[in-house]
Design a protein around this motif. Structure first.
Motif, short mmCIF file in Angstrom:
data_model
loop_
_atom_site.label_atom_id
_atom_site.label_comp_id
_atom_site.label_asym_id
_atom_site.label_seq_id
_atom_site.Cartn_x
_atom_site.Cartn_y
_atom_site.Cartn_z
N PRO A 158 4.03 -7.68 -2.04
CA PRO A 158 3.79 -7.69 -0.60
C PRO A 158 2.31 -7.87 -0.27
CG PRO A 158 5.31 -5.94 -1.17
CD PRO A 158 4.80 -6.49 -2.46
N VAL A 159 2.04 -8.56 0.81
CA VAL A 159 0.66 -8.80 1.25
C VAL A 159 -0.11 -7.49 1.34
CG1 VAL A 159 -0.76 -9.54 3.19
CG2 VAL A 159 1.18 -10.95 2.45
N LEU A 160 0.53 -6.44 1.85
CA LEU A 160 -0.16 -5.17 2.01
C LEU A 160 -0.66 -4.65 0.67
CD1 LEU A 160 -1.00 -2.87 3.88
CD2 LEU A 160 1.28 -1.90 3.63
N ASP A 161 0.17 -4.71 -0.36
CA ASP A 161 -0.22 -4.27 -1.69
C ASP A 161 -1.32 -5.17 -2.26
OD1 ASP A 161 2.11 -2.18 -2.70
OD2 ASP A 161 2.83 -3.64 -1.26
N PHE A 162 -1.21 -6.45 -2.01
CA PHE A 162 -2.23 -7.40 -2.46
C PHE A 162 -3.60 -7.05 -1.88
CE2 PHE A 162 -4.53 -11.24 -0.96
CZ PHE A 162 -5.01 -11.71 -2.18
N LEU A 163 -3.67 -6.82 -0.57
CA LEU A 163 -4.95 -6.53 0.06
C LEU A 163 -5.55 -5.22 -0.45
CD1 LEU A 163 -4.20 -7.53 3.77
CD2 LEU A 163 -5.54 -8.82 2.08
N LEU A 164 -4.70 -4.21 -0.62
CA LEU A 164 -5.21 -2.91 -1.09
C LEU A 164 -5.65 -2.99 -2.55
CD1 LEU A 164 -2.64 -0.56 0.67
CD2 LEU A 164 -5.07 -0.84 1.24
N ALA A 165 -4.99 -3.81 -3.34
CA ALA A 165 -5.40 -3.98 -4.74
C ALA A 165 -6.69 -4.78 -4.84
CB ALA A 165 -4.29 -4.67 -5.53
N GLU A 166 -6.85 -5.77 -4.00
CA GLU A 166 -8.04 -6.61 -4.02
C GLU A 166 -9.29 -5.85 -3.60
OE1 GLU A 166 -8.51 -10.31 -4.61
OE2 GLU A 166 -6.92 -9.54 -5.92
N HIS A 167 -9.11 -4.83 -2.76
CA HIS A 167 -10.26 -4.14 -2.17
C HIS A 167 -10.10 -2.62 -2.33
CE1 HIS A 167 -11.22 -8.04 -0.55
NE2 HIS A 167 -10.03 -8.09 0.01
N PRO A 168 -10.48 -2.08 -3.47
CA PRO A 168 -10.31 -0.65 -3.73
C PRO A 168 -11.02 0.26 -2.73
CG PRO A 168 -10.77 -1.82 -5.77
CD PRO A 168 -11.00 -2.80 -4.66
N GLY A 211 5.94 -10.76 3.85
CA GLY A 211 5.16 -11.82 3.21
C GLY A 211 4.65 -11.38 1.85
N GLN A 212 4.44 -12.33 0.95
CA GLN A 212 3.99 -11.99 -0.39
C GLN A 212 2.83 -12.88 -0.85
OE1 GLN A 212 7.21 -11.91 -3.25
NE2 GLN A 212 7.96 -9.97 -2.45
N VAL A 213 2.04 -12.32 -1.74
CA VAL A 213 1.01 -13.05 -2.46
C VAL A 213 1.16 -12.69 -3.93
CG1 VAL A 213 -1.45 -13.44 -2.80
CG2 VAL A 213 -0.58 -13.00 -0.49
N ASP A 214 1.34 -13.69 -4.76
CA ASP A 214 1.50 -13.49 -6.21
C ASP A 214 2.65 -12.53 -6.53
OD1 ASP A 214 -0.70 -15.15 -6.62
OD2 ASP A 214 -2.10 -13.46 -6.57
N GLY A 215 3.74 -12.64 -5.74
CA GLY A 215 4.93 -11.87 -6.03
C GLY A 215 4.92 -10.43 -5.58
#
Length: 240
Positions: free
Chosen positions: A137-147, A131-135
């Motif tokens: 993977p979701v996993l990368d999105f969550l980790l980027a959103e919450h340092p 799955g993806q958010v803004d191009g």
């Protein structure tokens, strides 16, 4: 790195004989365990059992709903047992908007963690890679959103989702206190370490975790025999 067992692996045996199964795990040579439920035991009882068996509490999986409802209570229980690592074990959302909504809720929980003396991680499955958010993977999105959020990477699920596990381990080395070391064959079918298709040697080379946590979601035979086989494989490849 210390070696522990995710107790979800032996959940059926624990439900039938909690103390007997914990004793068997200790006798295999595991250094610690990660909880996935407490089987109606008090923190004092769990601490006493761990001390008697010379097992360390590595951490626990606690549902996001429970953390969102009463993180303080979960943190107090954890500290009483003797650990501070808590992981969100599972979440799924139907689409990108659903993941964005979850991320906002997750952020409120992440903000509480440090004040409660807890290191909070997110445990992935394959769908956070596919799955993806803004191009991305979701996993990368969550980790980027919450340092401040840590990762409890599951190397088999990263592989099953099309990612490269050792790349994730290298990229997020300083955010991975606990690592799920797991193998599978196509299906995916969970199997003991070294009998599937995950590049486990590359994962071990890249790993910088405090704990390597063996997990096997299901077994085609005897789960206790499987997790002992996995421990023996891991010891041999860690030269221990």
């Amino acid at each position: 790195m210390k070696v522990g067992l995710e107790l979800y692996s032996v959940r059926d045996a624990l439900a039938k004989d909690f103390e007997g199964t914990m004793t068997r795990v200790a006798e295999m040579g595991y250094e610690g365990v990660e909880f996935a439920g407490y089987y109606e035991r008090s923190p004092e009882d769990l601490r006493a059992l761990l001390d008697r068996l010379n097992l360390q509490p590595a951490g626990a999986h606690v549902s996001f709903e429970r953390l969102e409802t009463d993180f303080a209570r979960e943190a107090e229980f954890a500290r009483a047992v003797g650990f501070t690592y808590i992981a969100v074990p599972w979440w799924n959302a139907p689409d990108e908007d659903g993941w964005r909504a979850f991320s906002k809720r997750l952020g409120a929980v992440v903000e509480q963690a440090a004040g409660l003396g807890v290191t909070l991680s997110y445990h992935n499955h394959a769908h956070e890679l596919t799955g993806q958010v803004d191009g991305r993977p979701v996993l990368d999105f969550l980790l980027a959103e919450h340092p401040a959020l840590h990762a409890e990477f599951d190397v088999a699920w990263i592989d099953a989702g099309g990612g490269v596990p050792h790349d994730y381990l290298a990229c997020y080395a300083d955010r991975t206190p606990l690592l799920h070391i797991k193998d599978y064959r196509p299906g995916p079918v969970p199997v003991p370490l070294g009998t599937g298709e995950v590049d486990l040697p590359a994962c071990l080379e890249a790993a910088r975790a405090e704990w390597l946590v063996i997990e096997q979601d299901s077994s085609e035979g005897d789960m206790l025999a499987d997790v002992e086989r996995s421990l023996n494989w891991l010891r041999a490849h860690l030269n221990r």
